[in-house]
Design a protein around this motif. Structure first.
Motif, PDB file in Angstrom:
ATOM      1  N   TYR A  51       0.826  -1.206   0.000  1.00 31.53           N
ATOM      2  CA  TYR A  51       0.000   0.000   0.000  1.00 31.53           C
ATOM      3  C   TYR A  51       0.861   1.257   0.000  1.00 31.53           C
ATOM      4  CZ  TYR A  51      -3.571  -3.379   1.247  1.00 31.53           C
ATOM      5  OH  TYR A  51      -4.422  -4.453   1.239  1.00 31.53           O
ATOM      6  N   THR A  52       2.140   1.124  -0.293  1.00 31.18           N
ATOM      7  CA  THR A  52       3.029   2.280  -0.217  1.00 31.18           C
ATOM      8  C   THR A  52       2.836   3.189  -1.426  1.00 31.18           C
ATOM      9  OG1 THR A  52       4.824   1.129  -1.324  1.00 31.18           O
ATOM     10  CG2 THR A  52       4.764   0.969   1.065  1.00 31.18           C
TER      11      THR A  52
ATOM     12  N   SER B 245       2.597  10.566   2.063  1.00 37.13           N
ATOM     13  CA  SER B 245       3.156   9.256   1.712  1.00 37.13           C
ATOM     14  C   SER B 245       2.774   8.219   2.748  1.00 37.13           C
ATOM     15  CB  SER B 245       4.681   9.345   1.587  1.00 37.13           C
ATOM     16  OG  SER B 245       5.244   9.837   2.768  1.00 37.13           O
ATOM     17  N   VAL B 246       2.708   6.985   2.283  1.00 35.87           N
ATOM     18  CA  VAL B 246       2.493   5.848   3.169  1.00 35.87           C
ATOM     19  C   VAL B 246       3.614   4.865   2.871  1.00 35.87           C
ATOM     20  CG1 VAL B 246       1.006   3.897   3.762  1.00 35.87           C
ATOM     21  CG2 VAL B 246      -0.009   6.128   3.317  1.00 35.87           C
ATOM     22  N   GLY B 247       4.324   4.478   3.912  1.00 36.79           N
ATOM     23  CA  GLY B 247       5.437   3.544   3.759  1.00 36.79           C
ATOM     24  C   GLY B 247       5.032   2.132   4.148  1.00 36.79           C
ATOM     25  N   LYS B 248       6.016   1.245   4.139  1.00 33.77           N
ATOM     26  CA  LYS B 248       5.767  -0.178   4.434  1.00 33.77           C
ATOM     27  C   LYS B 248       5.228  -0.388   5.851  1.00 33.77           C
ATOM     28  CE  LYS B 248       8.852  -2.452   1.196  1.00 33.77           C
ATOM     29  NZ  LYS B 248       7.913  -2.250   0.126  1.00 33.77           N
TER      30      LYS B 248
ATOM     31  N   SER C 121      -1.326   3.513  -8.631  1.00 37.08           N
ATOM     32  CA  SER C 121      -1.708   3.165  -7.265  1.00 37.08           C
ATOM     33  C   SER C 121      -3.167   3.523  -6.993  1.00 37.08           C
ATOM     34  CB  SER C 121      -0.816   3.910  -6.262  1.00 37.08           C
ATOM     35  OG  SER C 121      -1.312   3.710  -4.955  1.00 37.08           O
TER      36      SER C 121
ATOM     37  N   ASN D  56       3.436   7.735  -2.747  1.00 38.49           N
ATOM     38  CA  ASN D  56       3.704   9.159  -2.495  1.00 38.49           C
ATOM     39  C   ASN D  56       2.764   9.962  -3.371  1.00 38.49           C
ATOM     40  OD1 ASN D  56       6.109   9.144  -0.795  1.00 38.49           O
ATOM     41  ND2 ASN D  56       7.082   8.181  -2.556  1.00 38.49           N
TER      42      ASN D  56
END
Length: 113
Positions: free
Chosen positions: A49-50, A95-98, A67, A52
């Motif tokens: 789901y990562t 942003s969403v990271g791991k 995405s 930017n």
């Protein structure tokens, strides 16, 4: 184009995003998302789901077409009048990271271009 399977999930988060977006005008913000909310909406498998999103004056400046999670977040942001107003005259990176932390960084756009 696939259906907007994450839109409802993001709409649930809008009050929290609105608060953090406002706070991000003074300092970078981040908060943890509930991964099960997204997994129940649609399985992203290994791609995760990562993402930017970079926005300038409320318009996306990077390519998020790959995405669905990012596209649906932008759709949800645009549907909220308060957030739409907050996005004006600013550069914002979401942003969403791991680790499933949503981060918001805001820089103001100069009026003198």
């Amino acid at each position: 184009m696939e259906e907007r399977k994450y839109l409802q999930t993001w709409k649930k988060y809008l009050p929290v995003i609105r608060l953090h977006l406002k706070r991000s005008f003074n300092e970078d913000q981040s908060f943890k998302l509930n991964i099960t909310d997204f997994e129940s909406a649609g399985d992203r498998g290994k791609s995760g789901y990562t993402f930017n999103i970079t926005m300038e004056n409320g318009k996306v400046t990077n390519n998020i077409s790959g995405s669905a999670v990012a596209r649906d977040l932008f759709e949800a942001l645009k549907s909220d009048e308060t957030i739409k107003a907050m996005l004006q005259d600013k550069n914002i990176k979401i942003s969403v990271g791991k680790s499933f932390i949503l981060s918001i960084k805001t820089t103001h756009v100069s009026a003198f271009k």
